[in-house]
Design a protein around this motif. Structure first.
Motif, mmCIF file in Angstrom:
data_model
loop_
_atom_site.group_PDB
_atom_site.id
_atom_site.type_symbol
_atom_site.label_atom_id
_atom_site.label_comp_id
_atom_site.label_asym_id
_atom_site.label_seq_id
_atom_site.Cartn_x
_atom_site.Cartn_y
_atom_site.Cartn_z
ATOM 1 N N MET A 168 0.899 -1.099 -0.027
ATOM 2 C CA MET A 168 0.101 -0.044 0.179
ATOM 3 C C MET A 168 1.042 1.384 -0.106
ATOM 4 N N PRO A 169 0.938 2.043 -1.034
ATOM 5 C CA PRO A 169 1.648 3.079 -1.256
ATOM 6 C C PRO A 169 1.281 4.140 -0.142
ATOM 7 N N SER A 170 1.969 5.214 0.295
ATOM 8 C CA SER A 170 1.404 5.820 1.240
ATOM 9 C C SER A 170 0.273 6.782 0.726
ATOM 10 N N ALA A 171 0.282 7.247 -0.631
ATOM 11 C CA ALA A 171 -0.533 7.858 -1.252
ATOM 12 C C ALA A 171 -1.895 7.340 -1.408
ATOM 13 N N THR A 172 -1.874 5.854 -1.339
ATOM 14 C CA THR A 172 -3.391 5.114 -1.116
ATOM 15 C C THR A 172 -3.755 5.133 0.043
ATOM 16 N N ARG A 173 -3.041 5.044 1.060
ATOM 17 C CA ARG A 173 -3.240 4.954 2.386
ATOM 18 C C ARG A 173 -3.930 6.305 2.883
ATOM 19 N N LYS A 174 -3.283 7.325 2.368
ATOM 20 C CA LYS A 174 -3.992 8.830 2.326
ATOM 21 C C LYS A 174 -5.193 9.105 1.794
ATOM 22 N N ARG A 175 -5.381 8.307 0.482
ATOM 23 C CA ARG A 175 -6.482 8.453 -0.120
ATOM 24 C C ARG A 175 -7.617 7.850 0.665
ATOM 25 N N LEU A 176 -7.338 6.811 1.348
ATOM 26 C CA LEU A 176 -8.377 5.924 1.969
ATOM 27 C C LEU A 176 -8.650 6.998 2.936
#
Ligand SMILES: [Zn+2]
Length: 435
Positions: free
Chosen positions: A219-227
């Motif tokens: 999980m790239p941090s961009a995906t984590r932040k998107r969630l």
């Protein structure tokens, strides 16, 4: 209480290493006596030979292929990988088989309890507490992660809602009906639930989820932040596998992942020779030894997970070693036109800068002597026709900057790309041999 196990989680690093080496000698001795695989593999190696971390190199790595080979033997289906009498086995699990024949994993009651205890560390570190009502949106089956999540959640004292047997809409209704306030998910399915909720006219943030624990894919941090933006909640990552169990998780600082010590002895070794421990900040391959599991002993298992090694200090006060970032699977790194390419780079870019892209797929093909790489996209239905061309050219430009490769970008009709719940397969290498 801040820690699940205040004693173990705050022990000085050298004490953790000391305990781990001592457990390592014990599991080595056990494996040599009870597992056919290690009777053969560890001939001439004695537990006393392992006194320091450097001594670990005396022991050959174990890989998935060997496990498969030894499972051809009796007793069916675990063969020479089994670490105890087959009558003691209480649960069957298996790997997903994405890279070949599945590996079958036996658990005894005792080994399962050990596994759940390690998982409790992950859950507690991510802030799951007894006041959480946890929704687990999957049908449980032969894959282990659901069951680990389920039992660890119970042990921590949360209230768990098994969300199988429903479609995504049904799950959204159930979350609202029961007022679930926490969830376990894969990043992909988390995004899909949000997309589906929006289509139903429900703002994902209004579902009331406060915490989400993800796994199953890097999980790239961009995906984590998107969630986190979509659900307006805290999202945590953890990593593991069916064979070695879950061995690292994210704390509330959300700055890398803590190794679950002293349950596992984790080595992060250089990619070329898989011999030397890398330095902090460098990429390495993860080699794991679960230290308390006897039903399926694993000594120095090569997970083929690539991570960036982190340090050992964290403002949460835990003293375990950290990994800075999960890079992906060694198998996913490919050479395209001579350039080393990781699909995670594309995911990071899309989730961070191109939220208009709802779903995507990367396809590599060989046309004549050239490799051609295409990004197939599905766009948000709100995007007007006149905006599509400029979006495509911005995507091409950014992809070139991030990956050093020229992409074709295609826009596909709504709903035409596959949606995934578990391990997403957004990267398709159609070249012969996939290299
Ligand atoms: Zn921490």
């Amino acid at each position: 209480m801040k820690y699940w196990n205040p004693y173990l989680e705050t022990l000085p690093g050298e004490s953790l290493t000391h305990i781990e080496l001592s457990y390592f000698r014990k599991i080595l001795s056990y494996a040599k006596r009870h597992s056919k695989l290690y009777q053969d593999k560890l001939k001439g190696i004695e537990p006393e030979d392992i006194q320091t971390l450097q001594d670990l190199k005396k022991i050959p790595l174990t890989d998935k292929e060997e496990l498969r080979r030894y499972q051809e033997m009796e007793p069916f289906p675990y063969g020479g990988t089994l670490g105890n009498d087959i009558e003691k086995v209480t649960t069957f699990r298996q790997t997903s088989g994405t890279t070949g024949k599945p590996v079958y994993v036996p658990e005894t009651y005792e080994s399962w309890q050990w596994r759940i205890e390690a998982w409790c560390h992950i859950l507690y570190m991510a802030g799951f507490r007894p006041h959480h009502r946890v929704f687990l949106p999957f049908v449980y089956n032969v894959y282990v992660a659901f069951w680990e999540g389920h039992y660890a959640s119970e042990k921590v004292g949360c209230e768990l809602i098994p969300g199988g047997g429903l479609d995504t809409k049904g799950r959204i209704h159930k979350i609202l009906e029961i007022k679930a306030n926490a969830m376990m998910n894969t990043p992909t399915y988390g995004l899909h639930i949000a997309e589906e909720a929006k289509a139903m006219g429900i703002d994902p943030a209004s579902l009331g989820i406060e915490r989400m624990l993800c796994a199953g894919e890097p999980m790239p941090s961009a995906t984590r932040k998107r969630l986190e933006e979509l659900y307006r909640c805290h999202v945590f990552d953890h990593i593991g596998g069916t064979e070695p169990c879950a061995w690292a998780g994210m704390c509330e600082e959300k700055d890398g992942l803590h190794l679950i010590e002293p349950f596992f002895l984790v080595e992060i070794l250089d990619r070329e020779t898989v011999q030397k421990e890398v330095k902090e900040g460098e990429i390495g391959v993860v080699v794991v030894t679960p230290l308390g599991r006897r039903s399926f002993p694993l000594i120095r298992f090569n997970t083929k997970d690539l991570v960036i090694k982190g340090g050992s200090s964290c403002s949460c006060g835990r003293t375990s070693q950290k990994i800075k970032e999960v890079v992906g699977r060694a198998d996913d790194l490919r050479k395209i036109r001579g350039v080393l390419f990781s699909p995670k780079t594309v995911e990071e870019l899309i989730r961070h800068q191109f939220q208009e892209v709802i779903e995507y797929e990367i396809v590599v093909e060989r046309k004549g002597i050239m490799d051609e790489i295409t990004l197939r996209t599905e766009l948000d239905s709100q995007i007007g026709k006149d905006e599509v061309e400029s979006l495509k050219s911005r995507l091409k430009e950014s992809l070139k900057v991030k990956t050093n490769l020229s992409f074709q970008v295609k826009v596909e009709p709504q709903g035409s790309l596959p949606r995934y719940m578990l391990k997403a397969k957004r990267f398709k290498d159609l070249r012969e041999g996939g290299k």
